[in-house]
Design a protein around this motif. Structure first.
Motif, PDB file in Angstrom:
ATOM      1  N   ALA A 148       0.766  -1.409   0.124  1.00 10.81           N
ATOM      2  CA  ALA A 148       0.034  -0.093  -0.072  1.00 10.81           C
ATOM      3  C   ALA A 148       0.908   1.327   0.079  1.00 10.81           C
ATOM      4  O   ALA A 148       0.704   2.289  -0.902  1.00 10.81           O
ATOM      5  CB  ALA A 148      -0.920   0.182   1.057  1.00 10.81           C
ATOM      6  N   PHE A 149       1.805   1.200   0.957  1.00  8.49           N
ATOM      7  CA  PHE A 149       2.849   2.583   0.870  1.00  8.49           C
ATOM      8  C   PHE A 149       3.624   2.586  -0.235  1.00  8.49           C
ATOM      9  O   PHE A 149       3.908   3.709  -0.929  1.00  8.49           O
ATOM     10  CB  PHE A 149       3.619   2.532   2.207  1.00  8.49           C
ATOM     11  N   THR A 150       4.209   1.289  -1.077  1.00  8.72           N
ATOM     12  CA  THR A 150       4.997   1.469  -1.899  1.00  8.72           C
ATOM     13  C   THR A 150       4.246   2.037  -3.109  1.00  8.72           C
ATOM     14  O   THR A 150       4.738   2.904  -3.932  1.00  8.72           O
ATOM     15  CB  THR A 150       5.527   0.082  -2.343  1.00  8.72           C
ATOM     16  N   VAL A 151       2.999   1.444  -3.413  1.00  5.65           N
ATOM     17  CA  VAL A 151       2.060   2.072  -4.601  1.00  5.65           C
ATOM     18  C   VAL A 151       1.955   3.406  -4.471  1.00  5.65           C
ATOM     19  O   VAL A 151       2.064   4.429  -5.259  1.00  5.65           O
ATOM     20  CB  VAL A 151       0.929   1.333  -4.615  1.00  5.65           C
ATOM     21  N   GLY A 152       1.674   4.006  -3.127  1.00  3.64           N
ATOM     22  CA  GLY A 152       1.371   5.318  -2.850  1.00  3.64           C
ATOM     23  C   GLY A 152       2.389   6.295  -3.322  1.00  3.64           C
ATOM     24  O   GLY A 152       2.356   7.273  -3.613  1.00  3.64           O
ATOM     25  N   PHE A 153       3.491   5.787  -2.744  1.00  4.58           N
ATOM     26  CA  PHE A 153       4.662   6.796  -3.068  1.00  4.58           C
ATOM     27  C   PHE A 153       5.507   6.743  -4.358  1.00  4.58           C
ATOM     28  O   PHE A 153       5.946   7.682  -4.590  1.00  4.58           O
ATOM     29  CB  PHE A 153       5.877   6.375  -2.090  1.00  4.58           C
ATOM     30  N   ILE A 154       5.447   5.545  -4.889  1.00  6.72           N
ATOM     31  CA  ILE A 154       5.884   5.630  -6.485  1.00  6.72           C
ATOM     32  C   ILE A 154       4.868   6.140  -7.278  1.00  6.72           C
ATOM     33  O   ILE A 154       5.443   6.720  -8.155  1.00  6.72           O
ATOM     34  CB  ILE A 154       6.168   4.167  -6.765  1.00  6.72           C
ATOM     35  N   ASN A 155       3.707   6.191  -7.158  1.00  2.00           N
ATOM     36  CA  ASN A 155       2.672   6.182  -8.041  1.00  2.00           C
ATOM     37  C   ASN A 155       2.632   7.959  -8.186  1.00  2.00           C
ATOM     38  O   ASN A 155       2.415   8.286  -9.274  1.00  2.00           O
ATOM     39  CB  ASN A 155       1.407   5.819  -7.686  1.00  2.00           C
ATOM     40  N   THR A 156       3.035   8.503  -7.464  1.00  2.00           N
ATOM     41  CA  THR A 156       2.831  10.169  -7.108  1.00  2.00           C
ATOM     42  C   THR A 156       4.248  10.853  -7.948  1.00  2.00           C
ATOM     43  O   THR A 156       4.000  12.032  -8.264  1.00  2.00           O
ATOM     44  CB  THR A 156       3.075  10.820  -5.509  1.00  2.00           C
ATOM     45  N   VAL A 157       5.111  10.068  -8.047  1.00  2.00           N
ATOM     46  CA  VAL A 157       6.492  10.549  -8.534  1.00  2.00           C
ATOM     47  C   VAL A 157       6.231  11.005  -9.942  1.00  2.00           C
ATOM     48  O   VAL A 157       6.717  12.239 -10.262  1.00  2.00           O
ATOM     49  CB  VAL A 157       7.596   9.268  -8.776  1.00  2.00           C
ATOM     50  N   GLY A 158       5.664  10.191 -10.793  1.00  2.00           N
ATOM     51  CA  GLY A 158       5.383  10.755 -12.302  1.00  2.00           C
ATOM     52  C   GLY A 158       4.783  12.231 -12.234  1.00  2.00           C
ATOM     53  O   GLY A 158       4.919  12.941 -13.131  1.00  2.00           O
ATOM     54  N   VAL A 159       3.507  12.277 -11.517  1.00  2.00           N
ATOM     55  CA  VAL A 159       2.951  13.330 -11.650  1.00  2.00           C
ATOM     56  C   VAL A 159       3.615  14.603 -11.149  1.00  2.00           C
ATOM     57  O   VAL A 159       3.558  15.717 -11.725  1.00  2.00           O
ATOM     58  CB  VAL A 159       1.626  13.461 -10.661  1.00  2.00           C
ATOM     59  N   VAL A 160       4.460  14.560 -10.068  1.00  2.00           N
ATOM     60  CA  VAL A 160       5.208  15.767  -9.550  1.00  2.00           C
ATOM     61  C   VAL A 160       6.221  15.995 -10.404  1.00  2.00           C
ATOM     62  O   VAL A 160       6.519  17.203 -10.711  1.00  2.00           O
ATOM     63  CB  VAL A 160       5.930  15.399  -8.189  1.00  2.00           C
ATOM     64  N   VAL A 161       6.812  14.937 -11.145  1.00  2.00           N
ATOM     65  CA  VAL A 161       7.995  15.443 -12.043  1.00  2.00           C
ATOM     66  C   VAL A 161       7.454  16.110 -13.230  1.00  2.00           C
ATOM     67  O   VAL A 161       8.039  16.955 -13.513  1.00  2.00           O
ATOM     68  CB  VAL A 161       8.678  14.019 -12.468  1.00  2.00           C
TER      69      VAL A 161
END
Length: 309
Positions: A148-161
């Motif tokens: 759950a935490f891995t998906v949450g933290f990795i998923n947001t990277v693309g949007v922020v970049v």
């Protein structure tokens, strides 16, 4: 104007609630009270579960991690908002803005899948109780939380970049009380089509998959509950899911209203209050929803309080 690109943007200005300056002190007291309630409620859950070994079951371990998300979630936004209301110093660095947006998105994404894991836990407990210990072992429980935490933290990277690479040559004033996606897209003078498309695809896949898994769990849960002969048994089974279901409805309802629509329909004032509703409701109500009628938790809390006396 051409020189005012993203590379020269070192800070943004968060507008907050500057349209009502006469209410700043009142809003500061209100939000401080809300923030303290959120911290107190979730810290109590965290400490009680941590200090009571007989509460170290999957349901309570999931609840402990949900409390950590709510504490991190609110602490990412409220301290800065309180600082703005008290000092009127509403500048935030470009890096600080991106970091705040990343933490916000990561916590939301983690909460999606943590609630999905909690739905699966309830499904196993009600629909397959004989294999509950094996299917929800400590190892499996830790794996679900980590995922759950891995998906949450990795998923947001693309949007922020993608958002960090946009050109910001218009006003630096963010018409919001924190760095959110839509207000930042409105500030950009470059094309945001590819970013919006990515957000729609990514934002649809993540909540939709989490919602689909949660919905599937509840279809089986409700089917199993309806097969229970006694009304008392049905009520007891449903009561174990009611709290979780209330949190799921709150999360998905507010997020869908805020983000799953074109940026052309963006209304700063309306979205500001929608965001406030979500940021306040979920972290403040979760402790009450999960503990108000939970006798096991209440008895553990009483034991913990009596030990301190």
């Amino acid at each position: 104007m051409a020189s005012e690109t993203k590379g020269n943007v070192s800070f943004f200005i968060i507008q907050g609630f500057s349209d009502t300056p006469e209410l700043h002190i009142s809003l500061f007291v209100l939000f401080l009270g809300i923030y303290l309630i959120i911290l107190l409620g979730n810290l109590i859950i965290f400490l009680v579960i941590s200090c009571n070994p007989h509460l170290h079951t999957p349901m309570y371990i999931f609840l402990l991690n949900l409390s950590l998300i709510d504490i991190s979630f609110s602490s990412n936004i409220f301290p800065n908002l309180l600082h703005i209301l008290l000092t009127q110093q509403n500048n935030i660095s470009f890096f600080g803005c991106m970091a705040q947006m990343y933490i916000f998105g990561s916590m939301v994404g983690s909460e999606y899948f943590l609630l999905t894991a909690m739905a699966y836990d309830r499904y196993v407990a009600i629909c397959d109780p004989l294999h509950y210990i094996a299917r929800m072992s400590r190892k499996h429980c830790a794996g679900l939380i980590t995922a759950a935490f891995t998906v949450g933290f990795i998923n947001t990277v693309g949007v922020v970049v993608l958002i960090s690479k946009l050109s910001y040559c218009a006003s630096r004033l963010i018409n919001h009380f924190f760095c959110d996606i839509t207000p930042l897209l409105k500030l950009s003078c470059s094309s945001t089509f590819s970013v919006e498309l990515f957000i729609y695809i990514d934002g649809t896949l993540l909540p939709f998959n989490a919602f689909l898994l949660t919905l599937t769990s509840y279809i089986f849960i409700i089917s199993a509950i309806l097969k229970i002969q006694s009304s008392e048994g049905r009520q007891k089974a449903f009561s174990t899911c009611a709290s979780h279901l209330a949190c799921v409805i709150t999360l998905y309802g507010t997020i869908l209203c805020m983000y799953m629509r074109p940026s052309t329909s963006y209304s700063p004032k309306r979205d500001k209050y929608f965001s406030l509703l979500y940021i306040v409701l979920a972290p403040a109500l979760n402790p009450l929803i999960y503990t108000l009628k939970n006798r096991e938790f209440q008895s553990s809390l009483k034991v913990h309080v009596n030990r301190k006396k």
